[in-house]
Design an enzyme around this catalytic site. Sequence first.
Site, mmCIF file in Angstrom:
data_model
loop_
_atom_site.group_PDB
_atom_site.id
_atom_site.type_symbol
_atom_site.label_atom_id
_atom_site.label_comp_id
_atom_site.label_asym_id
_atom_site.label_seq_id
_atom_site.Cartn_x
_atom_site.Cartn_y
_atom_site.Cartn_z
ATOM 1 N N HIS A 62 0.811 -1.210 0.000
ATOM 2 C CA HIS A 62 0.000 0.000 0.000
ATOM 3 C C HIS A 62 0.846 1.263 0.000
ATOM 4 O O HIS A 62 1.970 1.265 0.505
ATOM 5 C CB HIS A 62 -0.907 0.026 1.241
ATOM 6 C CG HIS A 62 -1.800 -1.147 1.349
ATOM 7 N ND1 HIS A 62 -2.157 -1.703 2.559
ATOM 8 C CD2 HIS A 62 -2.435 -1.899 0.417
ATOM 9 C CE1 HIS A 62 -2.970 -2.730 2.367
ATOM 10 N NE2 HIS A 62 -3.142 -2.879 1.071
ATOM 11 N N ASP A 170 -6.542 -6.275 -2.026
ATOM 12 C CA ASP A 170 -5.150 -6.652 -2.316
ATOM 13 C C ASP A 170 -5.031 -7.740 -3.377
ATOM 14 O O ASP A 170 -3.980 -7.897 -3.981
ATOM 15 C CB ASP A 170 -4.432 -7.067 -1.036
ATOM 16 C CG ASP A 170 -4.144 -5.880 -0.134
ATOM 17 O OD1 ASP A 170 -4.165 -4.734 -0.626
ATOM 18 O OD2 ASP A 170 -3.896 -6.095 1.071
#
Length: 183
Positions: A62, A170
């Site tokens: 991230h 994700d």
Amino acid sequence: MEIVETEIPDVKLLTPRKFGDHRGFFVETYNRKALEGIGFTKEFVQDNHSLSVPVGTVRGLHFQLEPYAQDKLVRVIRGAILDVAVDLRRDSPTFGRHVKARLDAESGRQILVPTGFAHGFVTLEPDTEVIYKVTNYYAPSHDRGLLWNDPDLGIDWPVAGDQAVLSDKDKVQPRLRDLKDAF
């Protein structure tokens, strides 16, 4: 506090001194003056805390875009992780390269991940808790990610893709070569 450079010098590993006796231990986990000593003068504005129950939980990779980009100071308070930082600074000689470090509650080792890097980790023990300081507030409109197991990154994760515990977000992040937003 011991502070050492990694293979990518902007990413630092910090190991605080732990003082123990029959009662337990004491450790200073953050010291602004120590970070100023290595040229880090930004202010941390938010602390985040995550619990990952199963081994093999992957969180990341991230990052947030400017003007909400974040530096992170990451530590584990229970369990262990393999922590990864990927250089997304297009003008950097280390663009696309990564740094890995084992962080665990026992050693107290921390990693300082600067702005311009994607960050993530995988849990190595059950019920792992991670706390990290950030220099900017969470901004959903500037939140981005990179596919954790992008083969172009060459990250040797200790979990196979079909065994990783991932969020829906994700699972579908772009590969580095398809990343439109970076630094």
